[in-house]
Design an enzyme around this catalytic site. Structure first.
Site, PDB file in Angstrom:
ATOM      1  N   LYS A  48      76.431  42.170 -47.426  1.00  0.00           N
ATOM      2  CA  LYS A  48      76.323  43.232 -48.635  1.00  0.00           C
ATOM      3  C   LYS A  48      76.754  44.397 -47.342  1.00  0.00           C
ATOM      4  O   LYS A  48      77.864  45.369 -48.365  1.00  0.00           O
ATOM      5  CB  LYS A  48      75.863  44.017 -49.405  1.00  0.00           C
ATOM      6  CG  LYS A  48      74.984  43.094 -50.156  1.00  0.00           C
ATOM      7  CD  LYS A  48      75.574  42.121 -51.048  1.00  0.00           C
ATOM      8  CE  LYS A  48      75.189  40.997 -52.197  1.00  0.00           C
ATOM      9  NZ  LYS A  48      76.155  40.497 -52.935  1.00  0.00           N
ATOM     10  N   ASP A  49      77.058  45.117 -46.518  1.00  0.00           N
ATOM     11  CA  ASP A  49      77.466  46.194 -46.022  1.00  0.00           C
ATOM     12  C   ASP A  49      79.184  45.493 -46.103  1.00  0.00           C
ATOM     13  O   ASP A  49      80.053  46.382 -46.096  1.00  0.00           O
ATOM     14  CB  ASP A  49      77.394  46.348 -43.998  1.00  0.00           C
ATOM     15  CG  ASP A  49      76.096  46.228 -43.986  1.00  0.00           C
ATOM     16  OD1 ASP A  49      75.365  46.840 -44.804  1.00  0.00           O
ATOM     17  OD2 ASP A  49      75.855  46.109 -42.769  1.00  0.00           O
TER      18      ASP A  49
END
Length: 346
Positions: A48-49
């Site tokens: 999700k970064d």
């Protein structure tokens, strides 16, 4: 002054370029070569970064996000952590509506990263005013100068992986990948990665992993949302009770469903056999590979890439807790509790 290539400006420079690691012991009886894209190597310990940085920077370029704004998002934990991390570096406030299904570890991490957290009941319909979707919308309406990321319906979620994860896997496998196995929640990871890979080689088979209690597999097969499929399940970040527009179902060849219990045990098995301390959805992805092998889905010479989305530290109070596993009824004669190796000396 020329910057030292080994010195980074901040943690955001470390996002992406995660390693592809060969799986050995857990796949020893299977045909084909198995490579794990281990997203825990991102600084925020999850895939999700990638979307947090990409969506926020796109919003900045378009003038949607401005200094002093507040970022609002719905999350099962990982996206929230990544958004909070990016917000710290870029100077934004962060408000998160979180599913109560998220582990206590995840919720504590979000608060530690400076986010204001609203925990919402997980087992309500998407249009219920208490759901994290509706709570995020309300907070956005009530908060002046706020921007709602809305990952489930934001095409930039898909685009982030099209521009990063897909090219990385293609380069790392030297174009020899034959299958991609990935969990589907918002659908951004699998859709964006698959879209890029299929543009390089349309023969690559893409297999999505869904949970029992989720609507994605049946929707893929029928293009109809069957609410009778919906019931509570334990895996975080996998499956959905609605259809996210961030999912491109046309680039996914098939879905396979996995259970909460088998996925939990398989996550533990990955740690014991490969030394990779990965999260619950990684166990789900690996469990899908086990089921696919039972079906004879792979042959010698195939190169299968499986995405492991996050790190095991987010699940210490869940799949890596014997107490939690026992409470869920996940230990039986075949899967006994792990042997207690800690000894206390009085």
């Amino acid at each position: 002054m020329k910057q030292n290539k080994n010195v980074f400006n901040n943690v955001l420079d470390l996002i992406g370029k995660t390693p592809l690691i060969k799986l050995n012991k857990i796949t020893s009886d299977y045909k084909g070569d198995y490579l794990a894209k281990v997203e825990a190597f991102n600084p925020g310990h999850s895939s999700k970064d990638r979307i947090a940085l990409y969506i926020i920077e796109q919003a900045e370029k378009k003038g949607i996000l401005k200094p002093g704004n507040t970022i609002i998002e719905t999350t099962s934990g990982n996206t929230g952590f990544s958004i909070a991390m990016v917000s710290i570096i870029k100077g934004y406030e962060c408000i998160l509506a979180v599913s109560s299904k998220s582990s206590a570890d995840k919720i504590d991490m979000l608060r530690t990263m400076g986010a204001k957290v609203y925990v919402c009941p997980a087992h309500v319909s998407a249009d219920d005013p208490r759901s994290y979707y509706q709570v995020a919308k309300r907070l956005h309406e009530e908060t002046k100068g706020s921007v709602y990321i809305n990952q489930y319906f934001n095409e930039l979620n898909l685009q982030a992986h099209y521009e990063t994860t897909g090219p990385e896997i293609w380069e790392q496998t030297e174009g020899k990948i034959t299958h991609l196995v990935a969990c589907s929640g918002t659908g951004g990871t699998i859709s964006g990665t698959a879209k890029y890979l299929k543009e390089q080689n349309p023969k690559i088979k893409v297999i999505g992993v869904d949970a029992y209690g989720s609507v994605l597999k049946k929707y893929h097969e029928t293009r109809e949302l069957d609410t009778d499929e919906i019931y509570p399940y334990r895996i975080e970040g996998l499956g959905k009770n609605l259809i996210p527009t961030a999912t491109d179902f046309d680039v996914i060849d098939e879905f396979i469903k996995v259970t909460d219990e088998e996925s939990a045990h398989t996550a533990r098995e990955i740690a014991r056999t490969e030394g990779l301390f990965v999260g619950y959805t990684s166990g789900a992805a690996m469990q899908a590979i086990k089921l696919l092998n039972e079906e004879g889905a792979f042959k010698k010479g195939d190169k299968i890439v499986v995405i492991f989305p996050d790190h095991g530290s987010r699940y210490m109070s869940k799949v890596y807790s014997d107490k939690w596993m026992e409470e869920q009824g996940f230990f039986d004669s075949e899967n006994v509790a792990s042997i207690k190796k800690t000894q206390y000396i009085n």
